[in-house]
Design an enzyme around this catalytic site. Structure first.
Site, short mmCIF file in Angstrom:
data_model
loop_
_atom_site.label_atom_id
_atom_site.label_comp_id
_atom_site.label_asym_id
_atom_site.label_seq_id
_atom_site.Cartn_x
_atom_site.Cartn_y
_atom_site.Cartn_z
N LYS A 1 0.85 -1.20 0.00
CA LYS A 1 0.00 0.00 0.00
C LYS A 1 0.87 1.25 0.00
O LYS A 1 2.00 1.21 0.49
CB LYS A 1 -0.87 0.02 1.27
CG LYS A 1 -2.03 -0.94 1.26
CD LYS A 1 -2.86 -0.77 2.52
CE LYS A 1 -4.07 -1.70 2.49
NZ LYS A 1 -5.04 -1.41 1.43
N ARG B 1 -10.65 -11.24 1.25
CA ARG B 1 -11.43 -12.31 0.64
C ARG B 1 -10.70 -13.65 0.68
O ARG B 1 -11.31 -14.71 0.73
CB ARG B 1 -11.82 -11.91 -0.80
CG ARG B 1 -10.65 -11.66 -1.70
CD ARG B 1 -11.02 -10.84 -2.94
NE ARG B 1 -11.04 -9.39 -2.67
CZ ARG B 1 -11.32 -8.48 -3.58
NH1 ARG B 1 -11.62 -8.84 -4.82
NH2 ARG B 1 -11.32 -7.20 -3.27
#
Ligand code: BES
Ligand code: MN
Ligand code: ZN
Length: 495
Positions: free
Chosen positions: A280, A354
């Site tokens: 990130k 996920r």
């Protein structure tokens, strides 16, 4: 954690003989006083109505005017504005109670008497009013002190007398509200703890502690070795780059016979999300300590259930891992095999939520659950779509979605349903595996939910994307405790 305990009670009260640190009476716009405010005016000889004429007070919602020593027994009286009498919306009522809660959270007040039970709120009966008072006040008592070297706030108890309504309904409302408020505070504390303290193992320890304290809760923690044996290659691909081992935390609340099928909660517990090899950017990366707020809300809800002891069974599954880059970390393009047998091409290691959830959701099948809700700070795209006011709701069953939406409205913790149409599924096609872990920029929160839907075909399932609602940024940076109210409301309505 909560540095101020609150005790609630309901009593018959007479302002003449009342002895209290603080009494709160209601007033409305249009120079309209509540009966209690009128009585206080009479007893004190202070002309409250004239405050309106002088423009000192308008009665708007959350407006306060303080009178000192209005009678011998009352140290302080707060005239609290509730807006237009007869047109008070639940949101206004909550906002107003929150404003008073903020004033009371100053430690000087040890005891307070709220005379707000007679106020008519749109669509609310006794139970809701009492409940939202207790929930809001419990919540306002929280502050994060654990990592401050000087603990300035002294731990005192605030005793709250809630109005004159001593009915069983009011008491029930106070009980539920306090359980939910405390549950939110548990979630907030876990969320606020930094990533170097709140690791996957720390969360596992919290579950063990909870199980030790409560007979109706059992816990089981699966190690990486056990997860590997179960074939959870997807979950393990997330923790691969970290020294902190992943933990699959299972807590079972047993409030009904074994034969009663449980409801399941599945929480995303990424204790820190760096993005992994798909690192990130640096700005605000500290906020990725909140990436376990789904898990935190599961802990908070279990706490609320333990306080309320509903007659039902609930199984909680927390997929806890830290997402780090490292020489053993998963790389973009790596293909992993999930517990379901489906292979996944990890095109972006930052879409890790996920990847842990899909294996936890497969694991949930063995409990033969009545319903499954996963809760996750899953996508930035959800924040773009809905902002920070509503959680994103996705479900493979529209009636179930409706029930959850209603639980959100009732509890003041709203969600908004998003589509889960097959039209979006092809965005997850992979040239090399059964499914890719990202679906491109378009409808990012929807394709994330579509990914999960591939693993939840065997039961009634809903997914809450709480990326926008789980914490505040900026000056009030901190976890919110959402969606503990929605989840608890849903579950106790099922009991
Ligand atoms: N935890 C983040 C989602 C997130 C980001 C929540 C910012 C709140 C604020 C999640 O793991 C993530 O990184 N998602 C990616 C998915 C993308 C790579 C498909 C995102 O939202 O950018
Ligand atoms: Mn991520
Ligand atoms: Zn994440």
């Amino acid at each position: 954690m909560t540095n101020r305990a609150i005790k609630f009670s309901a009593k018959t009260i007479d302002l003449i003989s009342l002895k209290t640190d603080c009494v709160v009476v209601a007033a409305y716009t249009g120079a309209t006083l509540s009966d209690e405010a009128k009585q206080l005016q009479k007893l004190s000889g202070i002309n409250i109505k004239s405050l309106y004429d002088k423009g000192e007070f308008e009665g708007k919602s959350a407006q306060q005017f303080t009178l000192y020593q209005p009678t011998k027994g009352i140290a302080k009286a707060i005239i609290l504005g509730f807006g237009n009498k007869g047109k008070i919306k639940p949101a206004d009522f909550r906002k107003t109670i929150n404003s008073i809660a903020q004033s009371l959270s100053k430690n000087s007040v040890k005891q307070t008497t709220l005379l707000v039970d007679a106020i008519a709120v749109d669509g609310w009966a006794t139970t809701e009013k009492a409940r939202h008072c207790a929930q809001t006040l419990s919540n306002a008592a929280y502050s994060f002190t654990r990592c401050k070297s000087k603990k300035t706030a002294k731990s005192t108890t605030l005793t709250v007398v809630y109005g004159t309504d001593t009915t069983a309904k009011a008491k029930k409302g106070l009980n539920i509200g306090q359980a939910i408020g405390d549950g939110m505070n548990v979630a907030r504390e876990l969320g606020n703890l930094p990533g170097n303290i709140c690791t996957p193992s720390y969360l596992a320890g919290e579950a063990r502690t909870l199980a030790r304290k409560h007979k109706s809760l059992t816990t089981q923690i699966l190690s990486e070795k056990q997860m590997k044996a179960l074939g959870m290659g997807s979950l393990l691909s997330v923790s691969a780059g970290s020294h902190e081992p992943a933990q699959l935390i299972i807590m079972e609340y047993k409030g009904a016979a074994k034969s009663v099928k449980p409801h399941a909660l599945v929480g995303k517990g990424i204790t820190f999300d760096t993005g992994g090899i798909s690192l990130k950017p640096g700005a605000a990366m500290d906020e990725m300590k909140f990436d376990m707020c789904g898990a935190a809300s599961v802990f908070g809800t279990m706490n609320a259930l333990l306080a309320l002891q509903p007659k039902m069974n609930v199984v909680a599954i927390v997929a806890a891992a830290e997402n780090m880059p490292g020489s053993k970390a998963t790389k973009p393009g790596d293909i992993v095999t999930s517990m379901s047998g489906q292979t996944i091409e990890v095109l972006n290691t930052d879409a890790e939520g996920r990847l842990v959830l899909c294996d936890a959701l497969s694991y949930a099948e063995r409990y033969n659950p009545q319903s499954v809700i996963d809760i996750a700070t899953l996508t930035g795209a959800c924040v773009i779509a809905l902002g920070k006011h509503a959680s994103g709701l996705f479900s493979n069953d529209d009636d179930f979605a409706q029930t959850l939406l209603e639980a959100g409205v009732e509890s003041g913790d709203r969600a908004w349903q998003m589509p889960l149409w097959d039209d979006y599924q092809p965005q997850l096609d992979s040239n090399f595996a059964d499914i890719a872990n990202i679906g491109g920029r378009d409808g990012g929160s929807i394709t994330a939910a579509c990914f999960l839907s591939r693993f939840t075909k065997s039961y009634k399932w809903a997914h809450l994307d709480i990326a926008g609602t789980a914490w505040h940024s900026g000056a009030k940076k901190g976890a919110t405790g959402r969606p503990v109210p929605l989840l608890t409301e849903y579950l106790i309505n099922k009991a």
